[in-house]
Scaffold this motif. Structure first.
Motif, PDB file in Angstrom:
ATOM      1  N   ASN A   1      58.133  -8.320 -86.987  1.00  0.00           N
ATOM      2  CA  ASN A   1      57.318  -6.916 -86.694  1.00  0.00           C
ATOM      3  C   ASN A   1      55.973  -6.448 -86.291  1.00  0.00           C
ATOM      4  O   ASN A   1      56.163  -5.736 -84.785  1.00  0.00           O
ATOM      5  N   CYS A   2      55.458  -7.267 -86.577  1.00  0.00           N
ATOM      6  CA  CYS A   2      54.140  -6.820 -86.264  1.00  0.00           C
ATOM      7  C   CYS A   2      53.750  -7.575 -84.967  1.00  0.00           C
ATOM      8  O   CYS A   2      53.065  -7.338 -83.868  1.00  0.00           O
ATOM      9  N   ARG A   3      55.038  -9.078 -84.274  1.00  0.00           N
ATOM     10  CA  ARG A   3      54.900  -9.083 -82.760  1.00  0.00           C
ATOM     11  C   ARG A   3      55.597  -8.212 -82.098  1.00  0.00           C
ATOM     12  O   ARG A   3      54.912  -8.044 -80.810  1.00  0.00           O
ATOM     13  N   ASP A   4      56.985  -7.699 -82.078  1.00  0.00           N
ATOM     14  CA  ASP A   4      57.249  -6.872 -81.388  1.00  0.00           C
ATOM     15  C   ASP A   4      56.583  -5.952 -81.503  1.00  0.00           C
ATOM     16  O   ASP A   4      56.195  -5.383 -80.147  1.00  0.00           O
ATOM     17  N   ASN A   5      55.651  -5.079 -82.155  1.00  0.00           N
ATOM     18  CA  ASN A   5      54.908  -3.956 -81.862  1.00  0.00           C
ATOM     19  C   ASN A   5      53.353  -4.482 -81.254  1.00  0.00           C
ATOM     20  O   ASN A   5      53.185  -3.489 -80.325  1.00  0.00           O
ATOM     21  N   ASP A   6      52.839  -5.864 -80.864  1.00  0.00           N
ATOM     22  CA  ASP A   6      52.315  -6.201 -80.201  1.00  0.00           C
ATOM     23  C   ASP A   6      53.125  -5.510 -78.494  1.00  0.00           C
ATOM     24  O   ASP A   6      51.943  -4.950 -77.698  1.00  0.00           O
ATOM     25  N   ASN A   7      53.803  -6.571 -78.670  1.00  0.00           N
ATOM     26  CA  ASN A   7      54.396  -6.123 -77.857  1.00  0.00           C
ATOM     27  C   ASN A   7      54.636  -4.840 -76.452  1.00  0.00           C
ATOM     28  O   ASN A   7      54.565  -4.765 -75.943  1.00  0.00           O
ATOM     29  N   VAL A   8      54.851  -4.149 -76.901  1.00  0.00           N
ATOM     30  CA  VAL A   8      55.108  -2.910 -77.652  1.00  0.00           C
ATOM     31  C   VAL A   8      54.184  -2.245 -76.792  1.00  0.00           C
ATOM     32  O   VAL A   8      54.014  -1.354 -75.510  1.00  0.00           O
ATOM     33  N   GLN A   9      52.364  -2.272 -77.655  1.00  0.00           N
ATOM     34  CA  GLN A   9      51.826  -1.245 -77.111  1.00  0.00           C
ATOM     35  C   GLN A   9      50.807  -1.843 -75.510  1.00  0.00           C
ATOM     36  O   GLN A   9      50.866  -1.438 -75.382  1.00  0.00           O
ATOM     37  N   LYS A  10      51.350  -2.919 -75.447  1.00  0.00           N
ATOM     38  CA  LYS A  10      50.950  -3.996 -74.313  1.00  0.00           C
ATOM     39  C   LYS A  10      51.423  -3.922 -73.424  1.00  0.00           C
ATOM     40  O   LYS A  10      51.367  -3.137 -72.245  1.00  0.00           O
TER      41      LYS A  10
END
Length: 232
Positions: free
Chosen positions: A145-154
């Motif tokens: 979930n966290c990794r996916d959020n990181d990519n969304v932010q980018k």
């Protein structure tokens, strides 16, 4: 105001929906099952419900456009359940990419995406404490979930108009520890969003819903990715 809401049956989203309706706002929700919306809200003339999934490719664009058309604000408090055996790779990233395709047409005033406090701020604030939180997230099974959020932010940061400004006004909230209101036996507190803030203090889902709703019309929040924590 008119709001498009994703995550209306979830932990924070269900509280957001009720607060928004109580304040007289109109909300159009996309949910997998309309039966999960409380009957009093489902029967309200302030609530429009579209059944369906936001997961998919271009085939979901007409459904998203139906939900976003006429909305002043788009709010995403959705996400995959933590710790599921097979987290769909980049599922939230693909969803937000599709949202941006539709928002280019519908042009809402702002888009709010609920990320997480273990996702690093792009300016590198609180690197050590964020790293500690990230390790805790890994151990708890939230890492995908966290990794996916990181990519969304980018992705959100990369979306610019011809003048180099954000293509859509955005707010990316980054709460860390969220608990059900009944599990935090204290009086409600006001939350604040600080880009270089950090706290391991737990916050209530009701407090976060209230903060999110209040943030929509706060133009000082636009273009920021604040950590959400109790106001001192």
């Amino acid at each position: 105001m008119r709001i498009s809401l994703f995550g209306a049956t979830g932990f924070v989203g269900s509280q957001f929906l009720r607060m928004a309706v109580d304040e007289g706002h109109s909300v159009h929700c996309l949910v997998r099952s309309a039966a999960k919306i409380p009957k009093d809200l489902a029967d309200s003339d302030k609530v429009t419900i579209t059944e369906g999934d936001f997961v998919g490719g271009e085939e979901v664009l007409p459904r998203l456009e139906e939900v976003l058309t006429g909305a002043d604000y788009v709010v995403c408090i959705a996400g995959m359940p933590p710790g599921i055996k097979q987290y769909p790779k980049d599922v939230m990233l693909h969803f937000v990419q599709n949202l941006y395709k539709v928002m280019e047409k519908t042009k809402p005033k702002a888009f709010v995406f609920q990320s997480g406090g273990a996702s690093p701020h792009p300016k590198g604030y609180n690197k050590v404490r964020t790293w500690v939180a990230n390790q805790a997230v890994r151990m708890a099974g939230y890492y995908p979930n966290c990794r996916d959020n990181d990519n969304v932010q980018k992705f959100i940061l990369e979306q610019k108009d011809a003048d180099g400004k954000p293509a859509i006004n955005y707010i990316v909230t980054r709460p860390l520890i969220i608990q059900p209101a009944e599990k935090l036996p204290r009086a409600d507190v006001e939350l604040e969003g600080i880009e270089n803030g950090f706290s391991f203090d737990a916050i209530k889902n009701t407090e976060l819903a209230k903060f999110t709703l209040k943030s929509l019309e706060d133009e000082n929040m636009y273009g920021k990715m604040p950590f959400v924590l109790p106001r001192k």
